[in-house]
Design a protein around this motif. Sequence first.
Motif, PDB file in Angstrom:
ATOM      1  N   LEU A 107       5.409  -2.957  -7.863  1.00  0.00           N
ATOM      2  CA  LEU A 107       5.066  -1.756  -7.108  1.00  0.00           C
ATOM      3  C   LEU A 107       6.147  -1.553  -6.060  1.00  0.00           C
ATOM      4  CD1 LEU A 107       1.326  -2.718  -6.525  1.00  0.00           C
ATOM      5  CD2 LEU A 107       2.249  -1.324  -8.387  1.00  0.00           C
ATOM      6  N   LYS A 108       6.686  -0.338  -5.979  1.00  0.00           N
ATOM      7  CA  LYS A 108       7.752  -0.047  -5.015  1.00  0.00           C
ATOM      8  C   LYS A 108       7.478   1.284  -4.323  1.00  0.00           C
ATOM      9  CE  LYS A 108      11.476  -2.086  -7.759  1.00  0.00           C
ATOM     10  NZ  LYS A 108      12.751  -1.819  -8.426  1.00  0.00           N
ATOM     11  N   ALA A 109       7.769   1.327  -3.037  1.00  0.00           N
ATOM     12  CA  ALA A 109       7.734   2.573  -2.264  1.00  0.00           C
ATOM     13  C   ALA A 109       8.677   2.370  -1.083  1.00  0.00           C
ATOM     14  CB  ALA A 109       6.323   2.894  -1.776  1.00  0.00           C
ATOM     15  N   GLU A 160       9.696  -1.166   0.545  1.00  0.00           N
ATOM     16  CA  GLU A 160       8.650  -2.150   0.272  1.00  0.00           C
ATOM     17  C   GLU A 160       8.463  -2.332  -1.227  1.00  0.00           C
ATOM     18  OE1 GLU A 160       5.375  -2.645   2.519  1.00  0.00           O
ATOM     19  OE2 GLU A 160       6.136  -1.647   4.288  1.00  0.00           O
ATOM     20  N   SER A 161       8.220  -3.560  -1.644  1.00  0.00           N
ATOM     21  CA  SER A 161       7.893  -3.821  -3.043  1.00  0.00           C
ATOM     22  C   SER A 161       7.145  -5.138  -3.165  1.00  0.00           C
ATOM     23  CB  SER A 161       9.149  -3.846  -3.912  1.00  0.00           C
ATOM     24  OG  SER A 161       9.896  -5.010  -3.679  1.00  0.00           O
ATOM     25  N   VAL A 162       6.381  -5.250  -4.238  1.00  0.00           N
ATOM     26  CA  VAL A 162       5.690  -6.482  -4.578  1.00  0.00           C
ATOM     27  C   VAL A 162       5.613  -6.555  -6.105  1.00  0.00           C
ATOM     28  CG1 VAL A 162       3.343  -5.530  -4.498  1.00  0.00           C
ATOM     29  CG2 VAL A 162       3.693  -7.947  -4.081  1.00  0.00           C
ATOM     30  N   LYS A 209       0.849  -1.187   0.000  1.00  0.00           N
ATOM     31  CA  LYS A 209       0.000   0.000   0.000  1.00  0.00           C
ATOM     32  C   LYS A 209       0.880   1.232   0.000  1.00  0.00           C
ATOM     33  CE  LYS A 209      -3.757   2.404   2.227  1.00  0.00           C
ATOM     34  NZ  LYS A 209      -4.820   2.388   3.225  1.00  0.00           N
ATOM     35  N   ALA A 210       0.560   2.180  -0.861  1.00  0.00           N
ATOM     36  CA  ALA A 210       1.253   3.466  -0.909  1.00  0.00           C
ATOM     37  C   ALA A 210       0.209   4.537  -1.192  1.00  0.00           C
ATOM     38  CB  ALA A 210       2.322   3.467  -1.995  1.00  0.00           C
TER      39      ALA A 210
END
Length: 94
Positions: free
Chosen positions: A37-39, A42-44, A8-9
């Motif tokens: 998805l990266k922030a 965190e990434s997935v 979540k971002a």
Amino acid sequence: MPEEVLFKAEQDQDRAEIAALLRRVADNLDDGDAITLKAGSESVTLEPPARPTFEVKAEREGPADGPGELSIEFELEWDEDDGGAGSGGRLEIE
């Protein structure tokens, strides 16, 4: 079934930045590539199937008699084990 948030971002961005992110997702979908998805740390990475379900929702949250918060939500959804299928009328965005 319980929901597990994998990533979540949320942050304020200008419209051009948001358009660039959505364009990147669209390009990856066109090319059949995974979406990462990266922030921060965190990434997935997810690999949508050829035919995921695409949901678009416009909402107003807040009091019925006053101003609230408006949102547009875009969601791709599929079963982990079978790839996904959709139904309903054809979506158009103008």
